[in-house]
Design a protein around this motif. Structure first.
Motif, PDB file in Angstrom:
ATOM      1  N   ASP A 253      50.933  19.545  62.226  1.00 11.75           N
ATOM      2  CA  ASP A 253      50.936  18.739  61.005  1.00 11.75           C
ATOM      3  C   ASP A 253      51.297  17.281  61.249  1.00 11.75           C
ATOM      4  O   ASP A 253      50.734  16.395  60.582  1.00 11.75           O
ATOM      5  N   PRO A 254      52.173  16.924  62.211  1.00 12.51           N
ATOM      6  CA  PRO A 254      52.370  15.491  62.474  1.00 12.51           C
ATOM      7  C   PRO A 254      51.086  14.813  62.994  1.00 12.51           C
ATOM      8  O   PRO A 254      50.783  13.671  62.646  1.00 12.51           O
ATOM      9  N   VAL A 255      50.365  15.581  63.829  1.00 18.09           N
ATOM     10  CA  VAL A 255      49.116  15.031  64.355  1.00 18.09           C
ATOM     11  C   VAL A 255      48.101  14.824  63.223  1.00 18.09           C
ATOM     12  O   VAL A 255      47.432  13.789  63.133  1.00 18.09           O
ATOM     13  N   GLU A 256      47.990  15.826  62.338  1.00 15.56           N
ATOM     14  CA  GLU A 256      47.051  15.705  61.225  1.00 15.56           C
ATOM     15  C   GLU A 256      47.460  14.577  60.283  1.00 15.56           C
ATOM     16  O   GLU A 256      46.602  13.868  59.735  1.00 15.56           O
ATOM     17  N   THR A 257      48.772  14.411  60.100  1.00 13.92           N
ATOM     18  CA  THR A 257      49.228  13.284  59.271  1.00 13.92           C
ATOM     19  C   THR A 257      48.853  11.949  59.902  1.00 13.92           C
ATOM     20  O   THR A 257      48.386  11.020  59.225  1.00 13.92           O
ATOM     21  N   SER A 258      49.012  11.860  61.223  1.00  8.01           N
ATOM     22  CA  SER A 258      48.640  10.629  61.918  1.00  8.01           C
ATOM     23  C   SER A 258      47.144  10.373  61.823  1.00  8.01           C
ATOM     24  O   SER A 258      46.700   9.239  61.597  1.00  8.01           O
ATOM     25  N   VAL A 259      46.359  11.464  61.972  1.00  9.09           N
ATOM     26  CA  VAL A 259      44.909  11.314  61.869  1.00  9.09           C
ATOM     27  C   VAL A 259      44.520  10.886  60.452  1.00  9.09           C
ATOM     28  O   VAL A 259      43.659  10.021  60.250  1.00  9.09           O
ATOM     29  N   ARG A 260      45.173  11.465  59.451  1.00 10.19           N
ATOM     30  CA  ARG A 260      44.867  11.116  58.066  1.00 10.19           C
ATOM     31  C   ARG A 260      45.221   9.663  57.772  1.00 10.19           C
ATOM     32  O   ARG A 260      44.468   8.940  57.115  1.00 10.19           O
ATOM     33  N   ARG A 261      46.364   9.218  58.269  1.00 10.95           N
ATOM     34  CA  ARG A 261      46.758   7.822  58.055  1.00 10.95           C
ATOM     35  C   ARG A 261      45.791   6.872  58.780  1.00 10.95           C
ATOM     36  O   ARG A 261      45.444   5.803  58.261  1.00 10.95           O
ATOM     37  N   THR A 262      45.370   7.287  59.969  1.00 14.00           N
ATOM     38  CA  THR A 262      44.392   6.469  60.689  1.00 14.00           C
ATOM     39  C   THR A 262      43.094   6.363  59.901  1.00 14.00           C
ATOM     40  O   THR A 262      42.487   5.281  59.799  1.00 14.00           O
ATOM     41  N   ALA A 263      42.671   7.495  59.330  1.00 12.69           N
ATOM     42  CA  ALA A 263      41.443   7.483  58.532  1.00 12.69           C
ATOM     43  C   ALA A 263      41.584   6.579  57.320  1.00 12.69           C
ATOM     44  O   ALA A 263      40.672   5.822  56.974  1.00 12.69           O
ATOM     45  N   GLN A 264      42.749   6.655  56.653  1.00 14.81           N
ATOM     46  CA  GLN A 264      42.956   5.800  55.483  1.00 14.81           C
ATOM     47  C   GLN A 264      42.961   4.321  55.858  1.00 14.81           C
ATOM     48  O   GLN A 264      42.381   3.479  55.169  1.00 14.81           O
ATOM     49  N   LEU A 265      43.636   4.015  56.981  1.00 13.78           N
ATOM     50  CA  LEU A 265      43.693   2.625  57.419  1.00 13.78           C
ATOM     51  C   LEU A 265      42.304   2.105  57.780  1.00 13.78           C
ATOM     52  O   LEU A 265      41.906   1.005  57.360  1.00 13.78           O
TER      53      LEU A 265
END
Length: 465
Positions: free
Chosen positions: A162-174
Motif C-alpha cells: 500500500d505505500p508503493v500504491e500510494t506513491s504510484v497514485r500520488r505520482t499519477a496525480q502529480l
C-alpha cells in the motif's frame, strides 16, 4: 424494414466528409491554433505518461529487490515446510515468508499464511520460473515473490504494497496536473503561434479585400520596418504580393494612359471624318473639284484611323501563343522588310549589310513588324535621295538614317506611346510605331535602344538575347 434502414443510412454523411466540412468552415487561424495545441498537448501527455510508467516501474522494481533480498534470508537455515515469518501486517514488520513443498502431501498441519496455488507447486518442482504477483492479505494490498528454495521446495515472501500504491497514485496525480498544465500551455502557445505566424497573411487578406472593394492597386501589405532579412515563406509571400501589386498598378496606369491617349489621338481624325462626311452629304451643292477633294480627304482619314486602330490592337497584345514561336533567321527577314520598304519609299536608298546570320526564337510576323516600324520611322525623317542603312551582325541589328537625328531632350521618350518629337509633329503617324517595336523586342527577350548616330542621324540598335 431493411429498405427503409438502407435509405436512412444513405442520407447520413460519412464522418470524414463531416470533418472536412467542419475544417472548411473554420478560419485558418483557428485550425492552425487547434493543430499546434493538439501537437504540443500530445507531446506533453506522452511525456507525462512515459514518466508515469517509468516511475511506477522503478517503485515496484525497488519493492521487488526487497522481496528478493528477503527471500535470500528466509528460512534462516530451516528446511521444514510451513510459515517462517507471519508478522507482515505492519509496515515496520519484516516480510512474511513460508516454505512450500512441491508435494502437497508434505504440507504441515498448520495452515499457510500466504495463498498456495498450482503455480507455487510448479515453481517448487522446478517446472516454472520464479514470479511476482499482487495479492490482498488481511485487507491490505501485498506484493508476493515465489521462488525456488532447497530441493523441490519454494519459498514465498510478501511485503505490504500500500505505500508503493500510494506513491504510484500520488505520482499519477502529480503528472496528471503537469499534463493538464501542459495542455493549457499548449493551447496558449497554439493561439500565439497562429496569431503571430498568420499576422502577415491577415494583412495580405485585408489588402486583397481593400483592393477588391476599391479596385485600387495602390494598397500594400505592411512589412516590418527596416530591411527585410527574414526568409520565411509568409514574408516572401507578402513581398511577392507587394511586387505583384506594383506591377498591377503600373499596368492599370499604363492602360488608363493608353485609353486617354488613344481617345485624344482619335478625336482629331474622327472630327475630320465627320466634317467631310457631312460635307459629302451635301454633294449636290459642291463642285466636282470640291467633291473630289472631300472624298480624297475622307479616304486618307479613314486610312489614318484604320492604321491607328490596328496599331492600338497590336500594342495591346501581351505575347503571341507558344505554338507560333519558331526559329527565325534575321537576314532573310530584314531583306524581305527592306524589299517592302523600297516599294513604299522608292525615292530612298536602302542599304543592307550582313556580318552574320543570327537565329532568334520568335514569331516571324511580329519580328517583321518590328523591322518595318524601324524602317518606317527612318524613312519618315529622310528626305528624297536619303540613305537608310541596315546592318545585321552576329548579335544585333541596327537601322540608321541620315536625317535630323534625335535631340537629347527627346531621346528618353522616343519609345513612349503617342510621344512625338517637336520635329515630327507635322509628319504623318500616330506615335505608336516605336513603342510597338520595343514591346515586340522585349517579348522576344531582346532590347531596342535609340542613340545619335556618328555624323548625324538616328540609330536604333536591336540587341539580341
Amino acid at each position: 424494414m431493411t429498405g427503409h434502414g438502407d435509405r436512412t443510412g444513405s442520407r447520413r454523411a460519412p464522418s470524414h466528409r463531416l470533418g472536412a466540412r467542419w475544417r472548411r468552415r473554420r478560419p485558418l487561424r483557428t485550425r492552425l491554433a487547434l493543430t499546434a495545441s493538439a501537437a504540443v498537448a500530445l507531446v506533453a501527455l506522452g511525456v507525462c505518461a512515459a514518466a508515469f510508467f517509468v516511475q511506477r516501474y522503478e517503485i515496484y522494481h525497488q519493492l521487488d529487490l526487497n522481496l528478493i533480498q528477503s527471500a535470500a534470508l528466509a528460512g534462516g537455515g530451516r528446511e521444514q515446510p510451513g510459515v517462517v515469518e507471519g508478522q507482515c501486517r505492519y509496515l515496520a514488520s519484516p516480510a512474511c515468508s513460508q516454505i512450500v513443498p512441491a508435494d502437497p502431501a508434505a504440507d504441515p498441519r498448520e495452515p499457510y499464511l500466504l495463498p498456495v496455488s498450482r503455480p507455487v507447486r510448479e515453481v517448487a518442482a522446478g517446472r516454472r520460473a520464479p514470479y511476482v504477483s499482487n495479492i490482498t492479505l488481511e485487507g491490505r494490498p501485498t506484493r508476493m515473490l515465489t521462488t525456488t528454495f532447497g530441493h523441490r521446495e519454494a519459498v514465498q515472501v510478501a511485503l505490504r504494497a500500500d505505500p508503493v500504491e500510494t506513491s504510484v497514485r500520488r505520482t499519477a496525480q502529480l503528472l496528471a496536473a503537469v499534463g493538464g498544465g501542459g495542455v493549457l500551455i499548449a493551447a496558449a502557445l497554439g493561439y500565439w503561434v497562429s496569431r503571430t505566424g498568420l499576422a502577415p497573411v491577415a494583412r495580405l487578406t485585408r489588402a486583397a479585400e481593400r483592393i477588391a472593394a476599391t479596385r485600387d492597386p495602390r494598397h500594400r501589405i505592411e512589412l516590418p520596418p527596416g530591411p527585410v532579412t527574414r526568409e520565411d515563406e509568409v514574408t516572401r509571400l507578402a513581398t511577392t504580393f507587394n511586387t505583384m501589386l506594383g506591377e498591377l498598378e503600373q499596368s492599370v496606369t499604363a492602360q488608363r494612359r493608353l485609353v486617354a491617349d488613344a481617345s485624344h489621338e482619335l478625336r482629331t481624325p474622327l472630327t475630320a471624318l465627320r466634317t467631310n462626311a457631312e460635307l459629302l452629304s451635301r454633294a449636290d451643292r459642291l463642285t466636282e473639284a470640291q467633291r473630289d477633294r472631300a472624298a480624297g480627304a475622307l479616304t486618307r482619314q479613314i486610312h489614318e484611323v484604320t492604321t491607328l486602330v490596328n496599331d492600338l490592337i497590336e500594342l495591346a497584345r501581351d505575347e503571341e501563343p507558344v505554338p507560333l514561336v519558331e526559329s527565325v533567321r534575321l537576314v532573310p527577314l530584314a531583306e524581305h522588310a527592306v524589299a517592302a520598304a523600297r516599294g513604299h519609299w522608292p525615292a530612298l536608298v536602302f542599304t543592307v549589310r550582313t556580318a552574320g546570320d543570327p537565329v532568334l526564337n520568335g514569331v516571324p510576323a511580329r519580328l517583321s513588324r518590328l523591322i518595318a516600324n524601324l524602317l518606317s520611322n527612318a524613312a519618315k525623317f529622310s528626305g528624297a535621295g536619303g540613305e537608310i542603312e541596315i546592318d545585321v551582325g552576329a548579335a544585333e541589328l541596327t537601322v540608321r538614317d541620315h536625317g535630323p537625328g534625335i535631340s537629347p531632350a527627346d531621346l528618353p521618350y522616343v519609345f513612349d506611346r503617342f510621344y512625338r518629337a517637336r520635329a515630327a509633329r507635322a509628319l504623318p503617324g500616330s506615335g505608336l510605331g516605336l513603342a510597338m517595336a520595343r514591346q515586340i523586342a522585349r517579348a522576344h527577350g531582346a532590347e531596342l535602344t535609340a542613340e545619335q548616330a556618328p555624323g548625324g542621324g538616328a540609330l536604333f540598335r536591336l540587341s539580341l538575347p
